[in-house]
Design a protein around this motif. Structure first.
Motif, PDB file in Angstrom:
ATOM      1  N   ASP A 105       5.809  40.048  -2.914  1.00 37.42           N
ATOM      2  CA  ASP A 105       4.435  40.091  -3.423  1.00 37.42           C
ATOM      3  C   ASP A 105       3.417  40.334  -2.310  1.00 37.42           C
ATOM      4  O   ASP A 105       3.732  40.201  -1.125  1.00 37.42           O
ATOM      5  CB  ASP A 105       4.118  38.799  -4.192  1.00 37.42           C
ATOM      6  CG  ASP A 105       4.199  37.569  -3.304  1.00 37.42           C
ATOM      7  OD1 ASP A 105       3.283  37.389  -2.483  1.00 37.42           O
ATOM      8  OD2 ASP A 105       5.156  36.782  -3.428  1.00 37.42           O
ATOM      9  N   ASP A 148       0.914  38.617  -1.472  1.00 42.64           N
ATOM     10  CA  ASP A 148       0.463  37.445  -0.729  1.00 42.64           C
ATOM     11  C   ASP A 148       1.345  37.167   0.479  1.00 42.64           C
ATOM     12  O   ASP A 148       0.838  36.729   1.516  1.00 42.64           O
ATOM     13  CB  ASP A 148       0.411  36.220  -1.647  1.00 42.64           C
ATOM     14  CG  ASP A 148      -0.714  36.325  -2.671  1.00 42.64           C
ATOM     15  OD1 ASP A 148      -0.702  37.304  -3.440  1.00 42.64           O
ATOM     16  OD2 ASP A 148      -1.602  35.463  -2.689  1.00 42.64           O
ATOM     17  N   VAL A 149       2.657  37.412   0.363  1.00 33.83           N
ATOM     18  CA  VAL A 149       3.493  37.241   1.555  1.00 33.83           C
ATOM     19  C   VAL A 149       3.328  38.436   2.490  1.00 33.83           C
ATOM     20  O   VAL A 149       3.470  38.303   3.701  1.00 33.83           O
ATOM     21  CB  VAL A 149       4.992  36.993   1.229  1.00 33.83           C
ATOM     22  CG1 VAL A 149       5.161  35.687   0.481  1.00 33.83           C
ATOM     23  CG2 VAL A 149       5.633  38.146   0.491  1.00 33.83           C
ATOM     24  N   MET A 197       4.168  43.509  -5.753  1.00 31.11           N
ATOM     25  CA  MET A 197       3.603  42.953  -6.988  1.00 31.11           C
ATOM     26  C   MET A 197       2.453  41.986  -6.658  1.00 31.11           C
ATOM     27  O   MET A 197       2.424  41.387  -5.589  1.00 31.11           O
ATOM     28  CB  MET A 197       4.677  42.228  -7.809  1.00 31.11           C
ATOM     29  CG  MET A 197       5.144  40.905  -7.259  1.00 31.11           C
ATOM     30  SD  MET A 197       6.163  40.086  -8.520  1.00 31.11           S
ATOM     31  CE  MET A 197       6.386  38.479  -7.777  1.00 31.11           C
ATOM     32  N   HIS A 230       8.859  30.625  -6.831  1.00 33.90           N
ATOM     33  CA  HIS A 230       7.668  31.231  -6.258  1.00 33.90           C
ATOM     34  C   HIS A 230       7.362  32.548  -6.980  1.00 33.90           C
ATOM     35  O   HIS A 230       6.931  33.526  -6.370  1.00 33.90           O
ATOM     36  CB  HIS A 230       7.859  31.518  -4.763  1.00 33.90           C
ATOM     37  CG  HIS A 230       8.048  30.298  -3.905  1.00 33.90           C
ATOM     38  ND1 HIS A 230       6.999  29.434  -3.616  1.00 33.90           N
ATOM     39  CD2 HIS A 230       9.112  29.782  -3.305  1.00 33.90           C
ATOM     40  CE1 HIS A 230       7.447  28.450  -2.834  1.00 33.90           C
ATOM     41  NE2 HIS A 230       8.725  28.639  -2.639  1.00 33.90           N
ATOM     42  N   ASN A 231       7.636  32.548  -8.301  1.00 26.54           N
ATOM     43  CA  ASN A 231       7.434  33.777  -9.067  1.00 26.54           C
ATOM     44  C   ASN A 231       7.035  33.381 -10.482  1.00 26.54           C
ATOM     45  O   ASN A 231       7.695  32.526 -11.090  1.00 26.54           O
ATOM     46  CB  ASN A 231       8.757  34.583  -9.072  1.00 26.54           C
ATOM     47  CG  ASN A 231       8.620  35.953  -9.706  1.00 26.54           C
ATOM     48  OD1 ASN A 231       7.830  36.135 -10.638  1.00 26.54           O
ATOM     49  ND2 ASN A 231       9.376  36.910  -9.222  1.00 26.54           N
ATOM     50  N   PHE A 274       3.074  32.468  -5.934  1.00 28.88           N
ATOM     51  CA  PHE A 274       3.792  33.113  -4.838  1.00 28.88           C
ATOM     52  C   PHE A 274       3.900  32.162  -3.645  1.00 28.88           C
ATOM     53  O   PHE A 274       3.058  31.281  -3.462  1.00 28.88           O
ATOM     54  CB  PHE A 274       3.055  34.372  -4.369  1.00 28.88           C
ATOM     55  CG  PHE A 274       2.846  35.415  -5.437  1.00 28.88           C
ATOM     56  CD1 PHE A 274       3.675  35.521  -6.542  1.00 28.88           C
ATOM     57  CD2 PHE A 274       1.805  36.335  -5.308  1.00 28.88           C
ATOM     58  CE1 PHE A 274       3.469  36.501  -7.503  1.00 28.88           C
ATOM     59  CE2 PHE A 274       1.597  37.323  -6.261  1.00 28.88           C
ATOM     60  CZ  PHE A 274       2.433  37.402  -7.366  1.00 28.88           C
ATOM     61  N   LYS A 275       4.911  32.404  -2.831  1.00 29.47           N
ATOM     62  CA  LYS A 275       5.097  31.602  -1.622  1.00 29.47           C
ATOM     63  C   LYS A 275       3.840  31.715  -0.750  1.00 29.47           C
ATOM     64  O   LYS A 275       3.403  32.830  -0.440  1.00 29.47           O
ATOM     65  CB  LYS A 275       6.315  32.136  -0.869  1.00 29.47           C
ATOM     66  CG  LYS A 275       6.891  31.222   0.174  1.00 29.47           C
ATOM     67  CD  LYS A 275       8.207  31.840   0.679  1.00 29.47           C
ATOM     68  CE  LYS A 275       8.769  31.128   1.876  1.00 29.47           C
ATOM     69  NZ  LYS A 275       9.117  29.727   1.629  1.00 29.47           N
TER      70      LYS A 275
END
Lengths: 164, 420
Positions: free
Chosen positions: A16, A18-19, A64, B275-276, B384-385
């Motif tokens: 995603d 954010d990471v 995502m 985390h999803n 999310f993480k």
């Protein structure tokens, strides 16, 4: 559109935004200053592989989440020439095309690539070559191909403004 | 062959005389939105395009919500840039204290009507589909192009029809409907599609709840989640907007890429595990998970409906000593109404802290970040993480009943137990 570089493999699916670029650094609007935070929530050591021209190799549903363009902006600032993936999330894909960063869907090439593999992509021909082995990619639709060929949405806009 | 709602709206907003999934069209915008994170990046891209002219200032709106109130100097500079640009270009700017969280705010202020096209530099722009609009989250270069030309390129999406039926349970909300959908089709299952919500069960969803459903459409990878306008939509808009609108419905012979069903009679409160957002389970499967922070708020669930649900759960009780509870009314109007109804008093008495409207605790920007090892139960849209602070923290997503119940119990619990 032809792009080539050394493979940097980003493992996993559903990676995603954010990471890829944590929210805390979103108060930065200069792409050069975004570079130190790319991959920060995933694996900061991946940045050490971003030397010279690189091609990111990514899994399913990559990018995502958020619309933050900081992700592809930082990638471009690092010299990423192309992203080859199993599949892409919608807004990340749009952002790449708009910035003329080819996002090419080719699961077989993702499977074949290893860190450091030499990769070249021909978006118009729809092929991805990994260490000399050629794979057929999902065709890039004509509109997106034209956007890539014209250098993205900024030159596209400049052209439209010049005509009007 | 007939058209779906999304196809009809895109057809009406393009020069095409026919649309079908996959076809790329240029789509005209009725509203272009950006915030303190995405606006300044868009302004840079606009400068590179070589113009500062906005296509129609009356259709542009800027909202300071992500880093507002400014958490540091760098954030303050971005917010100032957003404000200065807005004043210079004569577009509406909602500053802190005058607006709130962009998506709840735009709906509340009557910017969004059925059949219109809303684009925003924020992925949760899909929220506006709750009003029967086609709304889409875009990146900043797209937004720059929209600011200049009032249009964007769009591959016509397919439509997944979601039929909702049955009687909604006591502690079940719109949040559970969309979590059920995401659990069913997965985080990438809606890519290249819109979700269209129909069926008798839709009638029992208030506009507030529909906002939550549409808001999380992007967590299934969808372009947007659309509720075709009905009497509830019309009643909500009455006196709120002077825009002229017509409801848009799918043709009976419209073509759908997929059909799924959600039955309220078989739906209890759900939670998405770290985390999803696709890791959806019934609350009953994870009861007892310790919770250190509860957040009720954000662009999916910071409405009056959510605040009333949270207050109902905590009334006369105390937030567990292990747990912090943060409540974020999504807009100034909601905040004020919550004060008038006595909800703020109930929440504060229980030990909750009330925040000014902001996106801060949702995206890990400020005011409510998590420490390593902490668990949060939040009414937000992403787990999310690292989403809300430390990458070694865990975020669970749930509705406002579930969140407030966890605040009282200090752990994940069936809301019915706290209520009894």
């Amino acid at each position: 559109v032809i792009a080539s570089g050394k493979a940097v493999v980003v493992p996993g699916k559903n990676i995603d935004t954010d990471v890829l670029y944590p929210g805390i650094y979103l108060n930065i609007d200069d792409p050069e200053l975004m570079k130190p935070y790319l991959f920060d929530g995933l694996d900061p050591a991946l940045r050490d592989q971003l030397v010279g021209d690189t091609v990111l190799v990514v899994g399913e549903n990559f990018g995502m989440g958020s619309s933050r363009e900081h992700v592809p902006l930082a990638m471009k600032a690092w010299g990423v020439r192309c992203v080859v993936g199993s599949s892409f999330a919608r807004i990340f894909y749009r952002n790449c095309i708009n910035l003329a960063l080819p996002a090419i869907t080719c699961p077989a090439a993702v499977e074949a690539a290893k860190p450091g593999s030499q990769i070249s992509v021909d978006a118009a021909a729809g092929t991805v070559t990994v260490d000399g082995r050629e794979f057929v990619a999902a065709p890039v639709p004509p509109f997106m191909l034209e956007m890539l060929e014209r250098g993205g949405l900024i030159p596209w806009a400049q052209h439209k403004l010049a005509r009007s | 062959m007939g058209y779906t709602v999304a196809e009809k709206i895109l057809l009406a907003h393009s020069d095409a005389d026919h649309v079908e999934p996959g076809q790329v069209v240029m789509v005209r915008c009725d509203v272009v939105l950006a915030n303190d994170v995405t606006g300044p990046v868009a302004f840079r891209q606009m400068e590179k395009m070589g113009t500062s002219a906005v296509f129609d200032p009356a259709k542009v709106v800027m909202v300071a919500d992500h880093f507002a109130p400014a958490k540091d100097e760098r954030s303050a500079i971005l917010i100032k840039r957003l404000k200065d640009w807005s004043l210079a270009h004569g577009v509406v700017f909602y500053d802190q204290g005058r607006g709130g969280i962009e998506h709840t705010l735009l709906v509340q202020e009557g910017w969004v009507v059925p059949g219109s096209v809303i684009v925003g530099g924020d992925s949760h722009t899909c929220t506006h589909g709750a009003m029967g609009a086609f709304s889409s989250g875009l990146g900043s270069t797209d937004i720059a192009y929209c600011l200049v030309f009032g249009e964007f390129w769009q591959a016509v999406p397919g439509t997944i029809q979601v039929t909702v039926s049955g009687e909604k349970g006591v502690f079940v909300t719109g949040k559970d409907v969309i979590l059920a959908v995401i659990g069913q089709i997965g985080a990438g299952g809606g890519t290249g599609s819109v979700l269209e919500f129909v069926g008798p069960g839709v009638q029992s969803l208030s506009i507030d709840e529909r906002l939550a459903v549409a808001n999380l459409a992007v967590e299934a990878g969808s372009e947007t989640g659309i509720f075709p306008a009905d009497e509830k939509t019309a009643a909500y808009l009455d006196g709120r907007t002077d825009k002229v609108w017509q409801p848009v419905h799918s043709d009976p012979d419209a073509s759908y890429s997929r059909r799924i069903a959600i039955d309220f009679d078989r739906l209890g409160p759900l939670v998405a595990k770290p985390h999803n957002p696709e890791n959806v389970v019934p609350v009953s499967e994870i009861v007892g998970t310790p919770i250190h922070q509860v957040v009720v708020g954000n662009c999916s669930n910071g409405t009056m409906t959510d605040l009333r649900q949270a207050a109902q759960m905590v009334k006369g009780k105390r937030v567990h000593e292990r747990t912090r509870m943060i409540v974020v009314p999504a807009t100034q109007e909601i905040y004020r109404q919550a004060v008038k109804e006595g909800l703020v008093d109930i929440l504060v008495e229980a030990g909750a802290s009330i925040s000014t409207p902001t996106c801060g605790p949702c995206f890990g920007g400020h005011t409510g970040a998590l420490a390593p090892g902490e668990n949060a139960l939040a009414t937000i849209n992403r787990n999310f993480k690292g989403r809300s602070g430390s990458p070694d923290a865990c975020v669970y997503l749930g509705n406002a009943f579930v969140a407030a119940a966890a605040a009282i119990a200090g752990e994940i619990v069936d809301p019915a137990e706290v209520a009894s």
